[in-house]
Scaffold this motif. Structure first.
Motif, short mmCIF file in Angstrom:
data_model
loop_
_atom_site.label_atom_id
_atom_site.label_comp_id
_atom_site.label_asym_id
_atom_site.label_seq_id
_atom_site.Cartn_x
_atom_site.Cartn_y
_atom_site.Cartn_z
N PHE A 178 0.82 -1.21 0.00
CA PHE A 178 0.00 0.00 0.00
C PHE A 178 0.85 1.27 0.00
CE2 PHE A 178 -3.13 -3.10 1.42
CZ PHE A 178 -4.21 -2.74 0.62
N LEU A 179 2.03 1.18 0.56
CA LEU A 179 2.97 2.31 0.46
C LEU A 179 3.37 2.52 -1.00
CD1 LEU A 179 4.78 4.49 1.68
CD2 LEU A 179 6.51 2.70 2.08
N ILE A 221 -8.24 12.74 -4.59
CA ILE A 221 -7.66 13.04 -3.28
C ILE A 221 -8.23 12.10 -2.21
CG2 ILE A 221 -7.17 15.42 -3.89
CD1 ILE A 221 -9.58 16.28 -2.24
N LEU A 222 -9.47 11.65 -2.38
CA LEU A 222 -10.03 10.68 -1.44
C LEU A 222 -9.28 9.36 -1.52
CD1 LEU A 222 -12.17 9.81 0.62
CD2 LEU A 222 -13.67 9.22 -1.30
N LEU A 223 -8.93 8.94 -2.72
CA LEU A 223 -8.15 7.71 -2.87
C LEU A 223 -6.78 7.86 -2.25
CD1 LEU A 223 -7.85 4.86 -3.91
CD2 LEU A 223 -7.25 5.77 -6.17
N LEU A 224 -6.18 9.04 -2.38
CA LEU A 224 -4.87 9.27 -1.76
C LEU A 224 -4.97 9.20 -0.24
CD1 LEU A 224 -3.43 12.17 -3.97
CD2 LEU A 224 -2.60 9.81 -3.85
N GLU A 225 -6.00 9.81 0.34
CA GLU A 225 -6.14 9.78 1.80
C GLU A 225 -6.45 8.36 2.28
OE1 GLU A 225 -8.51 11.98 5.48
OE2 GLU A 225 -8.71 12.75 3.43
N THR A 226 -7.35 7.67 1.59
CA THR A 226 -7.68 6.31 1.97
C THR A 226 -6.47 5.39 1.82
OG1 THR A 226 -9.94 6.68 1.18
CG2 THR A 226 -9.29 4.41 1.60
N GLY A 227 -5.75 5.56 0.72
CA GLY A 227 -4.56 4.74 0.50
C GLY A 227 -3.50 4.97 1.55
N PHE A 228 -3.38 6.21 2.03
CA PHE A 228 -2.44 6.51 3.10
C PHE A 228 -2.82 5.78 4.38
CE2 PHE A 228 -1.57 9.28 6.81
CZ PHE A 228 -0.19 9.16 6.84
N LEU A 229 -4.11 5.78 4.71
CA LEU A 229 -4.57 5.07 5.91
C LEU A 229 -4.31 3.57 5.81
CD1 LEU A 229 -7.97 6.87 6.65
CD2 LEU A 229 -5.73 7.32 7.66
N CYS A 230 -4.41 3.03 4.59
CA CYS A 230 -4.19 1.60 4.41
C CYS A 230 -2.77 1.18 4.76
CB CYS A 230 -4.50 1.20 2.96
SG CYS A 230 -6.26 1.22 2.56
N ILE A 231 -1.83 2.10 4.67
CA ILE A 231 -0.44 1.79 5.03
C ILE A 231 -0.37 1.40 6.50
CG2 ILE A 231 1.91 2.71 5.17
CD1 ILE A 231 1.17 4.59 2.86
N PHE A 232 -1.19 2.04 7.34
CA PHE A 232 -1.21 1.74 8.77
C PHE A 232 -2.16 0.58 9.09
CE2 PHE A 232 0.04 6.13 8.33
CZ PHE A 232 1.11 6.24 9.20
#
Length: 638
Positions: free
Chosen positions: A105-106, A129-140
């Motif tokens: 996901f990173l 931008i929603l996909l970017l924010e969601t994708g960032f959360l998926c890293i955690f």
């Protein structure tokens, strides 16, 4: 506490599907949008000249495209490589849980952000931008590594997965509140859906039928939409599990209705994935929870009935819902804009407080699970450290996310501590936390405006219009289902009707490419109905038309057109390919360039990418996306 491991894994694989759609849809359009002969060449966003170090270039504009010279590719082929790599990783995560890990996901986030950096006007959409924010959360949210032996949730799973519920709340509530904050008359007089189905960028055939529904029903549906988006999100954090599940079904039902009537690419599918955060493993395994009994179940159902009865009563009161003599339901907003703004000023801090309390409860339960899980294990210290680290990260994520969320009401911009605002400003360009409350008031109360580009071989005509693949043009063309593919040029053509051609500089580049007969750009429009397939026209202009849906034909005729249209005015003056001001303008923007900024030296990789594109070009965009998706489902059981 209910387990969320299976639910989390389902969410992660769903996000991989969304990434797959996003990368493939982008890849299809690269030559026409961002190629060297495209509408907005990506090379104009990067300067490879000079002796600036790669680290400085990335710090100024973080994108992996800077690596193109090191791979022997130019910018266009680097975009191909990034998109295909992103689609491949997403597909692997879709078909196998082994790849749904943090490093994957990173990589997916980095690849999509690299594309976003050069996307310009064609990627400035809320879903990107929603996909970017969601994708960032998926890293955690995703595990660091795949562990087949670990069949139970780790203590940190619940606290990291909670971030998606908070994001879902901010997104839905901000979207609903933003419609009323915008002071759009269509939402305040409950005529929004009377306009919506006709004015959305790329409507489906079902939108035409929905537009024919009675006015009273469309007004009532507008009320229900307001309630689902503004009131129901507060149930996301309610301790009662049944209320959260019913909220899940209401949100999913709304998104399915939007998918059926409008082509918003992967946006609504992404929201449905976020709605998974309202569930837990119990709903999938069907086993009875050890603490549950008939009394608790009855109390839960009773509480659920009381809450929704209260919501229904409030809806009837604040929207003045009444049954008329002819058995139709009449509705009208019974509060003013001033009153709504005052209520909103209370709801924002209350919602943040609810978020804090919910997060604290999850953290407390996580710490309890931490003690239970760590007993007797050799990795007790590692588990404790990882859980505390993730908990601290989630607290920071929540804190920073309140900065854009608070902008819903101007009075709260100054209440956020300055050091938090400063920290948010430092990462704002990464789109890790976004504001989803902006809403543009509806225009064209009766119908929609469309820009029709027309070509001719004499200055006096005859003028023949270019047909696009999906946006309204020919009044008889079928209204297609396009999602999850996003034809980005079609979308921008719809927005262009709201501005002058001077405010849409990309339109000048499109005009020049059509005058030049550029095949990459022509592939983005309807080549079957292109009147200038053999030879480009000598002249191009654009006219503004006003479109309306036709009314339902009670005779049942199959030849009825979908639209009626009327020419309003000339939108853009006549241009020729050798029009000097046009050439100077595009040269200044570096869209017209004699020499390539980068030379291709890796011929083997270039040939491989050419073969892949040559194969994909033969497949319709929507068919390709759904075909790959179907293939994934067939591979999973193997």
């Amino acid at each position: 506490m209910f387990q969320v491991r299976y639910t989390r894994n389902l969410f992660l694989r769903g996000i991989c599907i969304i990434y797959l759609f996003a990368f493939l849809s982008f890849y299809i359009q690269i030559p026409g949008l961002y190629g060297d002969k495209g509408i907005l060449p990506a090379r104009t966003q990067l300067n490879f000249d000079g002796h600036v170090s790669i680290y400085k270039k990335i710090s100024q504009k973080p994108t992996l495209i800077w690596l193109a010279p090191y791979l022997g590719l130019n910018v266009e082929y680097m975009l191909d490589l990034i998109s295909l790599l992103g689609a491949t990783l997403a597909f692997l995560g879709f078909i196998s849980q082994k790849f749904c890990i943090a490093p994957t996901f990173l990589a997916l986030w980095s690849l999509y952000y690299s594309l976003y950096q050069i996307g310009q006007i064609f990627m400035r959409f809320q879903w990107d931008i929603l996909l970017l924010e969601t994708g960032f959360l998926c890293i955690f949210i995703a595990p660091l590594l795949y562990a087949r032996y670990n069949k139970r949730s780790t203590p940190s799973d619940a606290v990291t997965f909670w971030t998606t519920r908070w994001l879902l709340f901010r997104l839905i509530f901000s979207t609903g509140a933003g419609k009323l904050i915008s002071q759009c008359p269509a939402w305040w007089n409950l005529r929004a859906l009377n306009i919506y189905f006709e004015s959305q960028c790329i409507p489906t055939a079902l939108a035409w039928y929905a537009h024919q529904l009675p006015n009273w029903f469309l007004q009532l549906t507008t009320v229900v939409t307001n309630v689902i988006e503004i009131v129901i999100p507060f149930l996301f954090f309610f301790p009662n599990r049944l209320l959260r599940i019913t909220a899940f079904y209401l949100q999913v039902f709304l998104q399915i209705c939007i998918i059926a009537t409008g082509n918003y690419n992967f946006y609504n599918f992404l929201i449905i994935c976020l709605c998974i955060s309202l569930l837990d493993d119990h709903i999938f395994n069907g086993k009875k929870h050890k603490n549950s009994n008939n009394i608790i179940n009855r109390q839960s159902v009773l509480l659920c009935i009381l809450v929704y009865a209260g919501i229904l009563y409030g809806m009837c009161t604040y929207y003045n819902i009444q049954v008329s003599n002819n058995w139709t339901i009449q509705s009208k907003i019974a509060f003013t804009q001033k009153q709504f703004n005052q209520i909103l000023s209370y709801l924002i801090p209350i919602s943040i407080f609810i978020g804090v309390v919910s997060l604290i409860c999850v953290i407390i339960n996580t710490m309890k699970d931490l003690v239970t899980t760590a007993k007797g294990t050799q990795n007790k210290g590692i588990i404790n450290f990882v859980t505390i680290l993730y908990t601290a990260a989630v607290c920071l994520i929540f804190t920073l996310s309140t900065v854009p969320y608070a902008t819903l009401h101007p009075s709260y911009n100054v209440t956020i501590p300055s050091y938090i605002q400063k920290l948010y400003k430092n990462v704002e360009h990464l789109h890790l936390f976004n504001n989803y409350g902006s809403y543009r008031p509806m225009k064209d109360i009766n119908g929609r405006s469309e820009v029709i580009i027309e070509g001719g071989n004499t200055i006096d005509g005859p003028w023949k219009g270019y047909e696009f693949l999906y946006k309204p043009g020919n009044v008889n063309n079928l209204l297609l289902f396009v999602a999850p593919h996003q034809p980005r040029l079609d979308w921008q053509m719809c927005f262009a009707a709201s501005y002058t051609y001077h405010q849409s500089p990309w339109l000048m580049s499109l005009t020049y490419r059509l005058l030049s007969g550029q095949p990459e750009v022509l592939a983005l429009i309807n080549t079957v109905e292109n009147p200038f397939n053999d030879k480009p026209p000598k002249y191009i202009k654009a006219s503004l038309y006003h479109y309306r849906y036709t009314t339902y034909n009670t005779t049942g005729s199959n030849t009825q057109p979908w639209w009626t249209r009327k020419k309003v005015e000339e939108y853009m003056p006549i241009f020729t390919r050798d029009h000097l001001p046009l050439i100077e303008y595009l040269s200044k923007m570096k869209i017209i360039q004699d020499e390539a900024s980068l030379k291709i030296t890796n011929e083997r990789l270039k040939s491989t990418l050419d073969v892949i594109r040559g194969f994909i070009l033969k497949i319709d965009a929507s068919l390709l996306l759904w075909g790959v998706f179907t293939a994934g489902w067939l591979i999973i059981p193997l």
